[in-house]
Design a protein around this motif. Structure first.
Motif, mmCIF file in Angstrom:
data_model
loop_
_atom_site.group_PDB
_atom_site.id
_atom_site.type_symbol
_atom_site.label_atom_id
_atom_site.label_comp_id
_atom_site.label_asym_id
_atom_site.label_seq_id
_atom_site.Cartn_x
_atom_site.Cartn_y
_atom_site.Cartn_z
ATOM 1 N N ARG A 11 0.839 -1.203 0.000
ATOM 2 C CA ARG A 11 0.000 0.000 0.000
ATOM 3 C C ARG A 11 0.865 1.242 0.000
ATOM 4 N NH1 ARG A 11 -5.305 -0.518 2.918
ATOM 5 N NH2 ARG A 11 -5.765 0.941 1.272
ATOM 6 N N ARG A 12 0.266 2.379 -0.263
ATOM 7 C CA ARG A 12 1.026 3.622 -0.447
ATOM 8 C C ARG A 12 0.433 4.782 0.339
ATOM 9 N NH1 ARG A 12 4.395 3.067 -4.742
ATOM 10 N NH2 ARG A 12 4.061 1.265 -6.057
ATOM 11 N N VAL A 13 1.264 5.823 0.526
ATOM 12 C CA VAL A 13 0.848 7.073 1.151
ATOM 13 C C VAL A 13 1.405 8.210 0.297
ATOM 14 C CG1 VAL A 13 1.090 8.572 3.170
ATOM 15 C CG2 VAL A 13 0.784 6.131 3.486
ATOM 16 N N CYS A 14 0.579 9.187 -0.033
ATOM 17 C CA CYS A 14 1.042 10.361 -0.778
ATOM 18 C C CYS A 14 1.708 11.305 0.223
ATOM 19 C CB CYS A 14 -0.134 11.062 -1.466
ATOM 20 S SG CYS A 14 0.370 12.502 -2.417
ATOM 21 N N LEU A 15 2.969 11.620 0.006
ATOM 22 C CA LEU A 15 3.720 12.461 0.940
ATOM 23 C C LEU A 15 3.697 13.932 0.556
ATOM 24 C CD1 LEU A 15 6.802 10.138 1.532
ATOM 25 C CD2 LEU A 15 4.740 10.375 2.917
ATOM 26 N N ASP A 16 2.909 14.309 -0.438
ATOM 27 C CA ASP A 16 2.815 15.712 -0.840
ATOM 28 C C ASP A 16 2.243 16.545 0.297
ATOM 29 O OD1 ASP A 16 3.681 14.841 -3.272
ATOM 30 O OD2 ASP A 16 1.835 15.323 -4.353
ATOM 31 N N ARG A 17 2.661 17.812 0.344
ATOM 32 C CA ARG A 17 2.124 18.763 1.312
ATOM 33 C C ARG A 17 1.346 19.819 0.537
ATOM 34 N NH1 ARG A 17 3.390 17.872 6.111
ATOM 35 N NH2 ARG A 17 3.149 19.950 6.951
ATOM 36 N N TYR A 18 0.274 20.304 1.139
ATOM 37 C CA TYR A 18 -0.586 21.277 0.487
ATOM 38 C C TYR A 18 -0.839 22.432 1.447
ATOM 39 C CZ TYR A 18 -4.719 23.355 -1.613
ATOM 40 O OH TYR A 18 -5.610 24.233 -2.166
ATOM 41 N N THR A 19 -0.708 23.658 0.960
ATOM 42 C CA THR A 19 -0.973 24.829 1.784
ATOM 43 C C THR A 19 -2.391 25.296 1.512
ATOM 44 O OG1 THR A 19 1.344 25.466 1.731
ATOM 45 C CG2 THR A 19 -0.223 27.171 2.345
ATOM 46 N N GLY A 20 -3.232 25.212 2.526
ATOM 47 C CA GLY A 20 -4.640 25.596 2.407
ATOM 48 C C GLY A 20 -5.537 24.566 3.060
ATOM 49 N N ASP A 21 -6.816 24.682 2.769
ATOM 50 C CA ASP A 21 -7.825 23.778 3.327
ATOM 51 C C ASP A 21 -7.549 22.343 2.877
ATOM 52 O OD1 ASP A 21 -10.227 22.896 4.520
ATOM 53 O OD2 ASP A 21 -11.271 23.111 2.611
ATOM 54 N N PRO A 22 -7.513 21.368 3.819
ATOM 55 C CA PRO A 22 -7.210 19.987 3.432
ATOM 56 C C PRO A 22 -8.301 19.330 2.607
ATOM 57 C CG PRO A 22 -7.808 20.063 5.741
ATOM 58 C CD PRO A 22 -7.720 21.495 5.261
ATOM 59 N N GLY A 23 -9.476 19.912 2.517
ATOM 60 C CA GLY A 23 -10.539 19.354 1.699
ATOM 61 C C GLY A 23 -11.464 18.439 2.470
ATOM 62 N N PRO A 24 -12.392 17.812 1.764
ATOM 63 C CA PRO A 24 -13.404 16.988 2.434
ATOM 64 C C PRO A 24 -12.848 15.636 2.876
ATOM 65 C CG PRO A 24 -13.664 16.849 0.059
ATOM 66 C CD PRO A 24 -12.573 17.861 0.312
ATOM 67 N N ARG A 25 -13.551 15.063 3.837
ATOM 68 C CA ARG A 25 -13.221 13.690 4.265
ATOM 69 C C ARG A 25 -13.810 12.718 3.247
ATOM 70 N NH1 ARG A 25 -11.634 12.805 9.558
ATOM 71 N NH2 ARG A 25 -12.539 10.735 9.424
ATOM 72 N N CYS A 26 -13.173 11.579 3.120
ATOM 73 C CA CYS A 26 -13.679 10.549 2.209
ATOM 74 C C CYS A 26 -14.890 9.855 2.828
ATOM 75 C CB CYS A 26 -12.589 9.500 1.946
ATOM 76 S SG CYS A 26 -11.103 10.200 1.219
ATOM 77 N N THR A 27 -15.751 9.332 2.010
ATOM 78 C CA THR A 27 -16.906 8.600 2.528
ATOM 79 C C THR A 27 -16.423 7.266 3.084
ATOM 80 O OG1 THR A 27 -17.337 7.668 0.348
ATOM 81 C CG2 THR A 27 -18.524 9.664 0.933
ATOM 82 N N GLY A 28 -16.927 6.862 4.206
ATOM 83 C CA GLY A 28 -16.502 5.623 4.857
ATOM 84 C C GLY A 28 -15.135 5.799 5.473
ATOM 85 N N ALA A 29 -15.074 6.200 6.725
ATOM 86 C CA ALA A 29 -13.809 6.480 7.409
ATOM 87 C C ALA A 29 -12.871 5.276 7.308
ATOM 88 C CB ALA A 29 -14.059 6.798 8.872
ATOM 89 N N GLY A 30 -11.613 5.573 7.006
ATOM 90 C CA GLY A 30 -10.594 4.549 6.960
ATOM 91 C C GLY A 30 -10.439 3.874 5.615
ATOM 92 N N THR A 31 -11.300 4.193 4.645
ATOM 93 C CA THR A 31 -11.178 3.564 3.344
ATOM 94 C C THR A 31 -10.081 4.205 2.513
ATOM 95 O OG1 THR A 31 -12.832 5.031 2.377
ATOM 96 C CG2 THR A 31 -13.602 2.912 3.259
#
Length: 112
Positions: free
Chosen positions: A89-109
């Motif tokens: 599995r993978r993790v995106c290590l990019d950083r973003y300046t600003g609002d992190p955006g919405p949560r995904c549907t179904g926590a943990g998916t």
């Protein structure tokens, strides 16, 4: 005791002069109304993820955030996709300046 009206007249004249100068200079703008700020916001890079359940953000204004969702594949906009965290599995290590955006549907998916 007699009161002089000269200070009142001087005050009204100075306020009138200040209004004339203010009309020549322009209106006072809020940062959100400043054209330079609007151009900077329009030029900002898009968020590297569509949604995120596990965001880590700084307390700065604006915040700098990263999405720590573990996913099968990173989003196409992700520039630094790390597969060494939880192989395969993978993790995106990019950083973003600003609002992190919405949560995904179904926590943990994960929806990175």
């Amino acid at each position: 005791m007699k009161r002089s009206s000269i200070p009142s007249i001087l005050l009204m004249l100075s306020l009138g002069a200040a209004l004339l100068v203010a009309d020549d200079v322009g209106a006072i703008l809020l940062p959100s109304q400043d054209k330079g700020v609007a151009d900077q916001v329009a030029m900002a890079a898009p968020r590297p993820w569509k949604c995120c359940d596990v965001t880590i953000c700084t307390r700065s204004i604006p915040p700098t955030c990263s999405c720590q969702d573990v996913v099968d594949n990173c989003a196409p906009t992700c520039e630094d996709c790390n597969g060494y965290v939880h192989p395969p599995r993978r993790v995106c290590l990019d950083r973003y300046t600003g609002d992190p955006g919405p949560r995904c549907t179904g926590a943990g998916t994960g929806g990175n």
